[in-house]
Write an enzyme that holds these catalytic residues in place. Structure first.
Site, mmCIF file in Angstrom:
data_model
loop_
_atom_site.group_PDB
_atom_site.id
_atom_site.type_symbol
_atom_site.label_atom_id
_atom_site.label_comp_id
_atom_site.label_asym_id
_atom_site.label_seq_id
_atom_site.Cartn_x
_atom_site.Cartn_y
_atom_site.Cartn_z
ATOM 1 N N ASP A 8 0.872 -1.160 0.000
ATOM 2 C CA ASP A 8 0.000 0.000 0.000
ATOM 3 C C ASP A 8 0.924 1.229 0.000
ATOM 4 O OD1 ASP A 8 -2.334 1.646 0.421
ATOM 5 O OD2 ASP A 8 -1.815 1.720 2.539
ATOM 6 N N ASP A 10 -0.239 5.086 1.145
ATOM 7 C CA ASP A 10 -0.530 6.015 2.247
ATOM 8 C C ASP A 10 -0.530 5.292 3.590
ATOM 9 O OD1 ASP A 10 -0.864 8.150 0.487
ATOM 10 O OD2 ASP A 10 -2.993 7.746 0.216
ATOM 11 N N ASP A 19 -3.442 12.296 -0.215
ATOM 12 C CA ASP A 19 -4.554 13.114 -0.690
ATOM 13 C C ASP A 19 -4.919 14.228 0.292
ATOM 14 O OD1 ASP A 19 -4.967 12.013 -3.182
ATOM 15 O OD2 ASP A 19 -6.470 10.573 -2.508
ATOM 16 N N ASP A 99 -4.765 3.827 -3.442
ATOM 17 C CA ASP A 99 -5.897 4.688 -3.777
ATOM 18 C C ASP A 99 -5.479 6.158 -3.835
ATOM 19 O OD1 ASP A 99 -8.461 5.270 -4.490
ATOM 20 O OD2 ASP A 99 -9.375 4.852 -2.540
ATOM 21 N N ASP A 179 -2.185 -1.051 5.622
ATOM 22 C CA ASP A 179 -2.705 -0.542 6.895
ATOM 23 C C ASP A 179 -4.217 -0.387 6.931
ATOM 24 O OD1 ASP A 179 -3.537 2.680 6.767
ATOM 25 O OD2 ASP A 179 -2.332 1.959 5.111
#
Length: 238
Positions: A8, A10, A19, A99, A179
């Protein structure tokens, strides 16, 4: 035989949400209430489109955004981990499923001189339009009811494996490092020889603990990149 590391981004590679970090560019480093209240669950990419439009309307352009994003802190020990993987790349294929968006991730990885480490990055496509506004699109189309409309990480992982795993080239182990809540879906497709590494104290850990049926993969918690490094070091020593 190689290991596949799935990261992942972030709160995993970087210690913030990229973001929300970009809001530092906004006037007063905050968003108007009407934008903040416009978020609908599962539609984060559409929400970020409104954020980027607001930044563009206020004259925030690529150079300032890049300067802000490349100041984002990496998670403790993560650069040590990435250096270790780079030195032992013969053992590892590495991908990111995130994402965030392609521009932010590219800026951050290149500024830290680690972009060459990752074989592929799967995230929401982003571009600057003719007016200098950042625009973002959904990563793909999927029919998973559990995931946000723009991204099912399980579908991304399964399609990657479909294209890269052959009778002659199989990963001895998939190691998934993340996470968040949207990391649970891909974790559920891991097999008993695989490993999921949830960040200690974050959503993915609590979601795994609360499952009625345990995940098939082994669960190894981490708090810093050094914990992951120590695990990988033992792995390649066999």
């Amino acid at each position: 035989m190689k290991f596949l590391l799935v990261f992942d981004f972030d709160h995993t590679i970087v210690d913030e949400n990229s973001d929300t970090w970009i809001v530092k560019c906004a006037p007063g480093a905050k968003l108007p209430d009407e934008i903040k209240k416009s978020y609908q669950k599962g539609h984060w990419t559409e929400y970020m489109g409104r954020v980027f439009r607001y930044l563009g309307d206020n004259g925030i352009r690529e150079e300032e955004m890049k300067r802000t994003m490349t100041a984002i802190p990496f998670t403790a020990g993560m650069k040590d981990l990435l250096d270790f993987i780079c030195k032992h790349k013969d053992f590892f294929d590495c991908i990111i499923i995130s994402d965030s968006n392609a521009i932010f991730i590219d800026w951050i990885l290149k500024a830290a001189n680690v972009s060459q480490l990752f074989d592929e990055v799967f995230t929401n496509p982003a571009t600057f339009d003719g007016c200098g506004y950042l625009t973002v699109q959904n990563c793909h189309v999927h029919d998973c009811a559990k995931c946000p409309v723009n991204l099912c990480k399980k579908k991304v992982l399964e399609e990657f494996l479909d294209h890269h795993v052959t009778p002659r080239m199989k990963y001895s182990q998939i190691i998934y490092i993340g996470d968040g809540g949207n990391d649970l879906c891909p974790v559920l497709c891991l097999k008993k020889d695989d490993v999921v590494m949830p960040r200690r104290g974050y959503t993915l850990e609590s979601m795994i603990l609360s499952l009625n049926v345990p995940v098939q993969a082994s669960v190894v918690l981490w708090s810093s990149g050094i914990d992951i490094l120590d695990y990988l070091e033992l792995l390649i020593k066999g």
